[in-house]
Design a protein around this motif. Structure first.
Motif, PDB file in Angstrom:
ATOM      1  N   SER A 141       0.844  -1.193   0.000  1.00 24.11           N
ATOM      2  CA  SER A 141       0.000   0.000   0.000  1.00 24.11           C
ATOM      3  C   SER A 141       0.877   1.240   0.000  1.00 24.11           C
ATOM      4  O   SER A 141       2.051   1.192   0.351  1.00 24.11           O
ATOM      5  CB  SER A 141      -0.960   0.007   1.189  1.00 24.11           C
ATOM      6  N   GLU A 172       0.009   8.743  -3.288  1.00 24.16           N
ATOM      7  CA  GLU A 172      -1.053   8.483  -4.262  1.00 24.16           C
ATOM      8  C   GLU A 172      -1.435   9.745  -5.025  1.00 24.16           C
ATOM      9  O   GLU A 172      -1.750   9.707  -6.208  1.00 24.16           O
ATOM     10  CB  GLU A 172      -2.274   7.916  -3.531  1.00 24.16           C
ATOM     11  N   ARG A 189       2.980   2.898  -7.475  1.00 31.58           N
ATOM     12  CA  ARG A 189       1.597   2.442  -7.333  1.00 31.58           C
ATOM     13  C   ARG A 189       1.575   1.128  -6.565  1.00 31.58           C
ATOM     14  O   ARG A 189       2.584   0.408  -6.516  1.00 31.58           O
ATOM     15  CB  ARG A 189       0.947   2.239  -8.717  1.00 31.58           C
ATOM     16  N   GLN A 190       0.429   0.798  -6.034  1.00 31.37           N
ATOM     17  CA  GLN A 190       0.273  -0.468  -5.328  1.00 31.37           C
ATOM     18  C   GLN A 190       0.616  -1.615  -6.278  1.00 31.37           C
ATOM     19  O   GLN A 190       0.309  -1.565  -7.469  1.00 31.37           O
ATOM     20  CB  GLN A 190      -1.164  -0.601  -4.827  1.00 31.37           C
ATOM     21  N   TYR A 191       1.285  -2.632  -5.754  1.00 33.85           N
ATOM     22  CA  TYR A 191       1.714  -3.849  -6.448  1.00 33.85           C
ATOM     23  C   TYR A 191       2.955  -3.665  -7.323  1.00 33.85           C
ATOM     24  O   TYR A 191       3.405  -4.623  -7.935  1.00 33.85           O
ATOM     25  CB  TYR A 191       0.587  -4.488  -7.279  1.00 33.85           C
TER      26      TYR A 191
END
Length: 108
Positions: free
Chosen positions: A50, A56, A64-66
């Motif tokens: 996260s 963000e 970004r996430q992932y």
């Protein structure tokens, strides 16, 4: 009697930080040479679990996430959430690279 909803605990990074799940350390090189446990590499890889609201909303920080990232662990703060946990809160300035895949375009 009403059933009590099960609550899950999660970690939300604050400020210019991301939450990263560290990759398992490699015990062997691609050529098959076994690495001793004491061999420390100063940067390690992991996946962003996260990101903070600040990151963000910051167009200048392409995280970004992932995303799979390479980060310097010096200022990474371990998160003790699970017994075999590999989670770290990492300051954005310690993220040194993001792994990207180039989208395969049509050849003319």
């Amino acid at each position: 009697m009403a059933k009590k909803a099960k609550t899950l605990e999660y970690v939300e990074p604050i400020g210019a930080r991301v939450l990263v799940r560290k990759d398992e350390p490699k015990r062997e090189t691609r050529g098959g040479i076994a690495l001793p446990d004491a061999a420390e590499i100063p940067t390690i890889t992991g996946r962003i679990v996260s990101i903070s609201a600040q990151i963000e909303n910051d167009e200048d920080v392409p995280l970004r996430q992932y995303d799979k990232i390479l980060f310097h662990p010096k200022n990474a703060i371990p998160v003790d959430l699970e017994h075999d946990n590999q989670l770290f809160v990492v300051p954005v300035e310690d993220v040194v690279a993001v792994f990207r895949r180039e989208a395969g375009g049509d050849e003319d």
